[in-house]
Design a protein around this motif. Structure first.
Motif, PDB file in Angstrom:
ATOM      1  N   TRP A  93       0.805  -1.220   0.000  1.00 61.46           N
ATOM      2  CA  TRP A  93       0.000   0.000   0.000  1.00 61.46           C
ATOM      3  C   TRP A  93       0.836   1.266   0.000  1.00 61.46           C
ATOM      4  CZ3 TRP A  93      -4.981   0.602  -1.116  1.00 61.46           C
ATOM      5  CH2 TRP A  93      -5.759  -0.549  -1.154  1.00 61.46           C
ATOM      6  N   VAL A  94       2.131   1.174   0.269  1.00 64.17           N
ATOM      7  CA  VAL A  94       2.965   2.376   0.139  1.00 64.17           C
ATOM      8  C   VAL A  94       3.088   2.768  -1.331  1.00 64.17           C
ATOM      9  CG1 VAL A  94       4.285   1.801   2.213  1.00 64.17           C
ATOM     10  CG2 VAL A  94       5.213   1.196  -0.019  1.00 64.17           C
ATOM     11  N   PHE A  95       2.806   1.822  -2.227  1.00 59.54           N
ATOM     12  CA  PHE A  95       2.793   2.108  -3.666  1.00 59.54           C
ATOM     13  C   PHE A  95       1.380   2.378  -4.173  1.00 59.54           C
ATOM     14  CE2 PHE A  95       6.458  -0.798  -2.994  1.00 59.54           C
ATOM     15  CZ  PHE A  95       7.473   0.090  -3.315  1.00 59.54           C
ATOM     16  N   TYR A  96       0.406   1.642  -3.654  1.00 62.81           N
ATOM     17  CA  TYR A  96      -0.962   1.810  -4.146  1.00 62.81           C
ATOM     18  C   TYR A  96      -1.531   3.202  -3.848  1.00 62.81           C
ATOM     19  CZ  TYR A  96      -1.084  -3.287  -4.779  1.00 62.81           C
ATOM     20  OH  TYR A  96      -0.828  -4.581  -5.177  1.00 62.81           O
ATOM     21  N   ILE A  97      -1.080   3.845  -2.771  1.00 60.68           N
ATOM     22  CA  ILE A  97      -1.629   5.163  -2.443  1.00 60.68           C
ATOM     23  C   ILE A  97      -1.258   6.209  -3.489  1.00 60.68           C
ATOM     24  CG2 ILE A  97      -1.664   4.754   0.053  1.00 60.68           C
ATOM     25  CD1 ILE A  97       0.851   6.498   0.237  1.00 60.68           C
ATOM     26  N   ASN A  98      -0.277   5.905  -4.338  1.00 61.96           N
ATOM     27  CA  ASN A  98       0.096   6.845  -5.395  1.00 61.96           C
ATOM     28  C   ASN A  98      -0.943   6.906  -6.512  1.00 61.96           C
ATOM     29  OD1 ASN A  98       2.594   7.381  -4.176  1.00 61.96           O
ATOM     30  ND2 ASN A  98       3.599   5.701  -5.255  1.00 61.96           N
ATOM     31  N   ILE A  99      -1.761   5.857  -6.650  1.00 64.36           N
ATOM     32  CA  ILE A  99      -2.621   5.721  -7.828  1.00 64.36           C
ATOM     33  C   ILE A  99      -3.632   6.858  -7.955  1.00 64.36           C
ATOM     34  CG2 ILE A  99      -4.306   4.239  -8.985  1.00 64.36           C
ATOM     35  CD1 ILE A  99      -2.841   1.833  -7.687  1.00 64.36           C
ATOM     36  N   PRO A 100      -4.467   7.155  -6.929  1.00 59.38           N
ATOM     37  CA  PRO A 100      -5.465   8.224  -7.120  1.00 59.38           C
ATOM     38  C   PRO A 100      -4.824   9.596  -7.354  1.00 59.38           C
ATOM     39  CG  PRO A 100      -5.402   7.483  -4.826  1.00 59.38           C
ATOM     40  CD  PRO A 100      -4.604   6.517  -5.614  1.00 59.38           C
ATOM     41  N   PHE A 101      -3.711   9.866  -6.664  1.00 60.06           N
ATOM     42  CA  PHE A 101      -3.051  11.165  -6.843  1.00 60.06           C
ATOM     43  C   PHE A 101      -2.411  11.257  -8.221  1.00 60.06           C
ATOM     44  CE2 PHE A 101      -3.046  10.362  -2.251  1.00 60.06           C
ATOM     45  CZ  PHE A 101      -3.718  11.498  -1.821  1.00 60.06           C
ATOM     46  N   GLY A 102      -1.880  10.140  -8.702  1.00 55.56           N
ATOM     47  CA  GLY A 102      -1.296  10.130 -10.045  1.00 55.56           C
ATOM     48  C   GLY A 102      -2.347  10.371 -11.115  1.00 55.56           C
ATOM     49  N   ILE A 103      -3.502   9.740 -10.969  1.00 56.00           N
ATOM     50  CA  ILE A 103      -4.597   9.935 -11.936  1.00 56.00           C
ATOM     51  C   ILE A 103      -5.060  11.388 -11.926  1.00 56.00           C
ATOM     52  CG2 ILE A 103      -6.996   9.319 -12.453  1.00 56.00           C
ATOM     53  CD1 ILE A 103      -6.355   6.496 -11.384  1.00 56.00           C
ATOM     54  N   LEU A 104      -5.234  11.953 -10.717  1.00 54.67           N
ATOM     55  CA  LEU A 104      -5.671  13.349 -10.601  1.00 54.67           C
ATOM     56  C   LEU A 104      -4.656  14.298 -11.233  1.00 54.67           C
ATOM     57  CD1 LEU A 104      -7.553  15.545  -9.458  1.00 54.67           C
ATOM     58  CD2 LEU A 104      -6.235  15.420  -7.318  1.00 54.67           C
ATOM     59  N   ALA A 105      -3.372  14.096 -10.934  1.00 54.69           N
ATOM     60  CA  ALA A 105      -2.331  14.971 -11.467  1.00 54.69           C
ATOM     61  C   ALA A 105      -2.249  14.872 -12.988  1.00 54.69           C
ATOM     62  CB  ALA A 105      -0.986  14.634 -10.831  1.00 54.69           C
ATOM     63  N   THR A 106      -2.432  13.673 -13.534  1.00 55.97           N
ATOM     64  CA  THR A 106      -2.405  13.497 -14.994  1.00 55.97           C
ATOM     65  C   THR A 106      -3.549  14.250 -15.659  1.00 55.97           C
ATOM     66  OG1 THR A 106      -1.422  11.292 -14.734  1.00 55.97           O
ATOM     67  CG2 THR A 106      -2.422  11.807 -16.854  1.00 55.97           C
ATOM     68  N   PHE A 107      -4.760  14.123 -15.111  1.00 59.75           N
ATOM     69  CA  PHE A 107      -5.924  14.822 -15.664  1.00 59.75           C
ATOM     70  C   PHE A 107      -5.719  16.334 -15.625  1.00 59.75           C
ATOM     71  CE2 PHE A 107      -9.908  17.051 -14.695  1.00 59.75           C
ATOM     72  CZ  PHE A 107     -10.614  16.807 -15.873  1.00 59.75           C
ATOM     73  N   LEU A 108      -5.238  16.852 -14.500  1.00 59.22           N
ATOM     74  CA  LEU A 108      -5.031  18.298 -14.367  1.00 59.22           C
ATOM     75  C   LEU A 108      -3.924  18.788 -15.294  1.00 59.22           C
ATOM     76  CD1 LEU A 108      -5.307  18.711 -10.474  1.00 59.22           C
ATOM     77  CD2 LEU A 108      -7.025  19.279 -12.209  1.00 59.22           C
ATOM     78  N   ALA A 109      -2.892  17.964 -15.477  1.00 58.75           N
ATOM     79  CA  ALA A 109      -1.776  18.365 -16.348  1.00 58.75           C
ATOM     80  C   ALA A 109      -2.249  18.551 -17.787  1.00 58.75           C
ATOM     81  CB  ALA A 109      -0.664  17.328 -16.280  1.00 58.75           C
ATOM     82  N   PHE A 110      -3.001  17.590 -18.304  1.00 54.75           N
ATOM     83  CA  PHE A 110      -3.488  17.697 -19.689  1.00 54.75           C
ATOM     84  C   PHE A 110      -4.543  18.793 -19.835  1.00 54.75           C
ATOM     85  CE2 PHE A 110      -1.932  13.226 -20.397  1.00 54.75           C
ATOM     86  CZ  PHE A 110      -1.074  13.555 -21.447  1.00 54.75           C
ATOM     87  N   SER A 111      -5.255  19.097 -18.745  1.00 55.96           N
ATOM     88  CA  SER A 111      -6.351  20.064 -18.825  1.00 55.96           C
ATOM     89  C   SER A 111      -5.881  21.511 -18.706  1.00 55.96           C
ATOM     90  CB  SER A 111      -7.382  19.772 -17.735  1.00 55.96           C
ATOM     91  OG  SER A 111      -7.924  18.477 -17.870  1.00 55.96           O
TER      92      SER A 111
END
Length: 518
Positions: free
Chosen positions: A164-182
């Motif tokens: 879970w020290v790796f899995y917690i990155n998933i939602p923040f990574g998805i959010l950051a990717t969406f905001l970056a392209f937007s």
């Protein structure tokens, strides 16, 4: 100050990406024991989980300026987040240690492009009068990340599993990717980028990767007594010298080392190295001391460091706003910050076995204020003289220097602690003698204690000697950590006058330009 909504979203985006990278660089350290047990790995094997990430990240930091120009700043930034997030998933799903090491290297490739590209995006997005505040918010992710990583990792380890020290990155990574392209836009003027210089890339991997491995593994391998370290040293030297030569002799280099001909940029990077040395060394030393000597858990240690980290974030915001008023040159803020870091180190040089959480509070608060005063002015000074087209290259070079400073600081302090502990153990051990009534009395007490628990005299005496020796080693380690803080403080004190190297240069601290150190 009128900062539009889109610009605030960009600040949030790049800060989220910075937190992903900085937290992940430290969160794994407290889960290594659980990983060893679950994956059936040795300590030497599992240490590559940290080393592989650090080496890959260092190499990509060096390349990030060129890749931003080649792929486009937004595209490279978003691609780095995506790669980091996907690698995080596979790290959590790993079923053996070498599979985990491989995906940590991939994660490092993604993470290495986040910090430098994020800073270049901020510089591109904000006018100079607002850049200090934007850098302050971004800097919170850079500074706070390494401090909350162990706390978060300790909590996850205690309540969930290491995955879970790796899995917690998933939602923040998805959010950051969406905001970056937007919301993130490409620079108005394209930045020239040459073709991939594969020879330079090979030299870069040899040089920076080899150096990172030497610094990470040197202590474990007993430095140059190890043929592996000697071999890596030769590879690193050949790679670094070859890479520098190559970059100075091609038309469009992967890393523009000619930027260091700018005196202000060169001096600023000297202090980036010093900042990295002090930040990472102190973040490394305090948790180790608290957990190995004072018996704190990872969560307790993280909570101990949290107030100072939060204060650093607030100080960055304050400094970012105040710098816009041009009360004084950014150099003076940095000078006060370095002086406070010296005070923090000297205060903790009085550590003892009776040191408790309250004894850390004010020194860590002083450190927090000092780091807040250093970071934003130093970021401003570093890029103040650079042309917009050189910002990405300058950010990459300064980030690499700061990371190398942190790696050097951690490696040097680890070696110092090891050798100094032997020195203090031998010195204290000289007092253990049958002619010393204090040690003789303590040995009798320990022997009686074990005999009261049913041990025979011979067994009880043997255990008493071991217990007495353990007491000596523990006290020697306390003296060693106290000496370590004294050495770091002395290092910063010696470096403080080097701020005079900025004398005579002009630096913008907002909308106006003023003479430094006038």
């Amino acid at each position: 100050m009128n900062i539009g909504f889109d610009k605030w979203i960009i600040v949030i985006t790049v800060t989220t990406a910075a937190l992903l990278q900085t937290i992940d660089s430290s969160i794994v350290n407290v889960t290594l024991n659980q990983m060893m047990g679950n994956l059936g790995a040795s300590l030497g094997d599992i240490s590559w989980v940290v080393t592989g990430y650090a080496a890959a990240s260092a190499i990509m930091i060096t390349m990030s300026g060129w890749l931003s120009a080649k792929l486009g700043r937004r595209n490279y930034f978003a691609a780095s987040i995506i790669l980091f997030t996907i690698a995080s998933v596979f790290c959590g799903l790993s079923t053996n240690v070498w599979e985990l090491v491989f995906f940590r290297v991939v994660q490092g490739i993604g993470g290495g492009g986040l910090l430098t590209t994020a800073q270049a995006i901020l510089i591109q997005t904000f006018p100079k009068e607002d850049l200090g505040l934007a850098n302050a918010i971004f800097g919170m992710g850079v500074i706070i990340g390494p401090s909350i990583g162990p706390t978060l990792g300790g909590y996850i380890t205690d309540h969930l599993s290491w995955s879970w020290v790796f899995y917690i990155n998933i939602p923040f990574g998805i959010l950051a990717t969406f905001l970056a392209f937007s919301y993130i836009k490409e620079p108005a003027e394209p930045i020239p980028a040459g073709k991939m210089d594969w020879f330079a890339l090979i030299l870069l991997v040899m040089g920076v990767g080899g150096l990172q491995i030497i610094l990470e593994k040197g202590h474990e391998k007993d430095w140059f007594d190890s043929s592996f370290i000697v071999m890596m040293s030769v590879i690193a030297v050949v790679g670094l010298i070859g890479f520098i030569w190559r970059q100075l002799n091609v038309k469009i280099p992967m890393l523009d080392l000619k930027l260091l001909a700018n005196r202000q940029f060169a001096v600023a990077n000297l202090f980036n190295f010093i900042l990295g040395f002090g930040l990472f060394a102190s973040v490394f030393i305090i948790p180790v001391f608290c957990q190995t000597i004072l018996g704190f858990t990872a969560s307790q240690t993280g909570l101990l460091m949290m107030p100072g980290s939060i204060l650093t974030g607030f100080m960055m915001l304050i400094v970012g706003v105040v710098m816009r008023k041009n009360f004084m040159s950014p150099i003076w803020y940095a000078a006060i910050g370095f002086a406070m870091f010296v005070a923090f180190c000297f205060d903790l040089s009085g550590l003892s076995l009776s040191t408790g959480p309250d004894d850390f509070f004010w020194p860590l608060m002083i450190r927090g204020i000092g780091m807040g005063l250093i970071f934003i002015p130093l970021m401003t000074i570093t890029v103040a003289d650079l042309e917009p087209a050189k910002m990405a290259q300058g950010s990459a070079l300064s980030s690499m220097v700061r990371q190398l400073g942190g790696t050097f600081g951690t490696a040097i302090m680890t070696t110092y602690i090891s050798t100094r502990t032997v020195f203090h153990t031998n010195r204290l051990g000289d007092n253990l003698s049958i002619y010393n009534p204090i040690s003789t009395e303590r040995l009798k007490q320990y022997t009686a204690l074990f005999m009261s628990k049913g041990d025979a005299l011979v067994t009880a005496t043997e255990k008493a000697y071991k217990m007495l020796y353990g007491t000596v080693v523990r006290q020697a380690m306390v003296l060693t950590y106290a000496d370590t803080f004294l050495v770091i403080g002395a290092f910063f004190l010696v470096c403080l006058p080097l701020l005079l190297l900025f004398s005579g240069k002009k630096i913008e601290a907002g909308e106006h330009t003023e003479m430094v150190m006038e």
